[in-house]
Enzyme design. Structure first.
Site, PDB file in Angstrom:
ATOM      1  N   GLY A  20       0.853  -1.195   0.000  1.00  0.00           N
ATOM      2  CA  GLY A  20       0.000   0.000   0.000  1.00  0.00           C
ATOM      3  C   GLY A  20       0.881   1.233   0.000  1.00  0.00           C
ATOM      4  O   GLY A  20       1.969   1.228   0.557  1.00  0.00           O
ATOM      5  N   CYS A  21       0.418   2.272  -0.639  1.00  0.00           N
ATOM      6  CA  CYS A  21       1.240   3.475  -0.729  1.00  0.00           C
ATOM      7  C   CYS A  21       0.835   4.481   0.318  1.00  0.00           C
ATOM      8  O   CYS A  21      -0.038   5.298   0.081  1.00  0.00           O
ATOM      9  CB  CYS A  21       1.085   4.096  -2.112  1.00  0.00           C
ATOM     10  SG  CYS A  21       1.477   2.955  -3.410  1.00  0.00           S
ATOM     11  N   LEU A  22       1.449   4.440   1.480  1.00  0.00           N
ATOM     12  CA  LEU A  22       1.152   5.461   2.487  1.00  0.00           C
ATOM     13  C   LEU A  22       2.411   5.896   3.181  1.00  0.00           C
ATOM     14  O   LEU A  22       3.294   5.124   3.381  1.00  0.00           O
ATOM     15  CB  LEU A  22       0.176   4.935   3.514  1.00  0.00           C
ATOM     16  CG  LEU A  22      -1.291   5.239   3.185  1.00  0.00           C
ATOM     17  CD1 LEU A  22      -2.168   4.748   4.278  1.00  0.00           C
ATOM     18  CD2 LEU A  22      -1.519   6.732   2.999  1.00  0.00           C
TER      19      LEU A  22
END
Lengths: 411, 101
Positions: B99-101
């Site tokens: 996930g891109c966070l």
């Protein structure tokens, strides 16, 4: 003389140049900063403009004010970056700069044209973004006279700058309409491509229950395929449709066009970067800071801040031909405005998800992690002063750069 | 089919632990378990996922798949319902995309 070139004077570039100027020998190095904007925007402030908490004028200051003496500042668009030849060309007078070391800090911007129909008919009429000075100002004007209806907040695609901002927007909208005595006339819907309110499990659960408490509907796994501005409907790739009266969009975020023009980015124009050293994956004398890189950390000022120290250490070591000592851990730390003068706070990195507890000290805090508190809210508002007068001047803050487990509660 | 997967190790969410233990038979078996019937179009995506993994060590993003194959996003969602990024990675024997966070 050797040339140190920094592209971009936003959060990351400005912090770096202020610290770098104290470290490099002036007799040996010329430092140049290139930036296309006249103004430096305090981007966290954009969130507050639509609700009248900040005026547009509160969100920027002249760039030059934050560039230290002895540094050359050039106000120009960048035409191309050619790292194979250690060369950058500028739009202004077709100037060519030959560098010894390069820092790319050209940021990310919203690209509404990437989503079909987003710019048709409704844009800036009943479709707005709040990630730009114009967008947040126009949305503020619209909200002053809006009579109510369904407000849909949508995230087009991850990654986005400040991934908690759309959540904060909808929490603040709940507070804003309650204060105006019209909350019952507004339906709030949060349509996100993520499986829940947030990606990391503990924060997602906490924020999800806040959404429920505030009567905000979440539409998860919503990958937007397009906007039908004639019908006021957003559509997803799996065939769902959500009608809106007011659409607040977080469009696709991409790196600067110059990255694409130069052919040095990935599919979203982010520059492939080593997530620990912050050095370019392709060129040893190029480092990438802030939103411009593709490291798997939040695109947020806090990440830029925590990574600048590591990058500086590595750059200085590399110049001296030594092994790079700095290892960035992906540390991010964000306040989440939850409305009604309260805020939450999350603190996490590549490996540790946001956990409940207190920050920075155990028990005493004074900030509360993953819980709501008034002190967190004042922390967020007070941060604007800290941003301009401490961080952008390149001074340290008494907080550890690396994530600390102190005060955090595991199960 | 069960035999094919008997020796393959999966994590708690059903992603293969070791991408090198993957082959086309394993992909077919994972697909059956996930309720998919693989067609030529699925294989275009799966082969691209495997190639990307070989080159970069990671599963490709959806944007990357649609840019470099003739499969467009709408079709991806039809081929791999309920999250094409994750499902394509799963059938291709790769780890869950980060996930891109």
């Amino acid at each position: 003389m050797k040339q140190f070139l920094i592209l971009g004077a936003g959060t990351a570039g400005t912090m770096l140049v202020n610290r770098l100027v104290r470290k490099l020998d002036k007799k040996e190095w010329k430092i140049t900063v290139v930036e296309k904007e006249q103004n430096h925007y305090y981007q966290p402030g954009f969130l507050f403009v639509p609700f009248g908490v900040y005026q547009p004028r509160d969100t920027y200051k002249p760039n030059r004010k934050y560039i230290p003496a002895g540094v050359e500042f050039i106000n120009s668009e960048i035409n191309t970056i050619d790292p194979d030849k250690n060369r950058v060309t500028l739009e202004k007078d077709n100037q060519v700069i030959q560098y010894d070391y390069l820092v790319i800090a050209t940021g990310a911007t919203v690209r509404p044209a990437e989503t079909e129909g987003l710019l048709d008919g409704g844009w800036r009429k009943n479709i707005f973004d709040f990630y730009t000075p114009d967008g947040s100002t126009a949305l503020g004007k619209f909200l002053q006279t809006w009579k109510g209806g369904r407000l849909v907040v949508n995230i087009a695609e991850m990654p986005i700058k400040c991934p908690v901002a759309p959540l904060e927007f909808i929490f603040l909208a709940d507070w804003f309409f309650t204060k105006k005595g019209m909350r019952e006339k507004v339906e709030l819907v949060y349509a996100t491509p993520l499986p829940g309110a947030f990606t990391k499990p503990k924060a997602s659960a906490m924020l999800g229950s806040l959404m429920e408490k505030k009567n905000i509907m979440v539409e998860p796994d919503f990958a937007i395929s397009g906007v039908d501005a004639g019908k006021n409907v957003i559509q997803s790739y799996d065939g769902r449709e959500i009608g809106y009266d007011l659409l607040v969009s977080t469009p696709v975020n991409m790196g600067a066009p110059v990255i694409e023009r130069s052919g040095i980015g990935d599919d979203l124009n982010f520059v492939p970067t080593d997530k620990f050293t912050l050095q370019s994956k392709s060129w040893q004398n190029v480092f990438v800071l802030g939103d411009a890189s593709n490291i798997p950390a939040s695109k947020a000022g806090a990440v830029a801040h925590f990574s600048v120290g590591v990058a500086l250490e590595n750059i200085l070591a590399h110049i001296e031909g030594k092994e790079m000592p700095g290892k960035f851990d992906g540390h991010a730390n964000c306040f989440i405005e939850t409305g009604f003068n309260k805020a939450s706070l999350i603190d996490f990195n590549y490996d540790v998800e946001p956990l409940p507890g207190t920050y920075p000290l155990p028990v005493l805090g004074p900030m509360k992690l993953l819980g709501e508190s008034v002190i967190n809210h004042w922390g967020k508002l007070g941060f604007r002063y800290m941003y301009w007068e401490i961080l952008m001047r390149g001074w340290g803050v008494p907080l550890p750069e690396k994530l600390s487990m102190t005060g955090k509660k595991l199960d | 089919m069960a035999d094919v997967l008997a020796t393959v190790k999966f994590d708690a969410e059903g992603y293969m632990e070791d991408a090198s233990a993957w082959n086309e038979k394993v992909a077919e078996a994972i697909a059956v378990r996930e309720g998919l019937k693989l067609t030529d179009r699925h294989w275009v995506v799966i082969k691209y996922c495997r190639d990307t993994f070989t080159k970069t060590g990671e599963a490709p993003t959806l944007r990357n798949i649609t840019k470099n194959t003739d499969v467009q996003t709408k079709e991806l969602y039809e081929l791999f319902p309920g999250g094409p990024g994750k499902m394509a990675a799963k059938v291709s024997g790769l780890k869950k995309p980060t996930g891109c966070l």
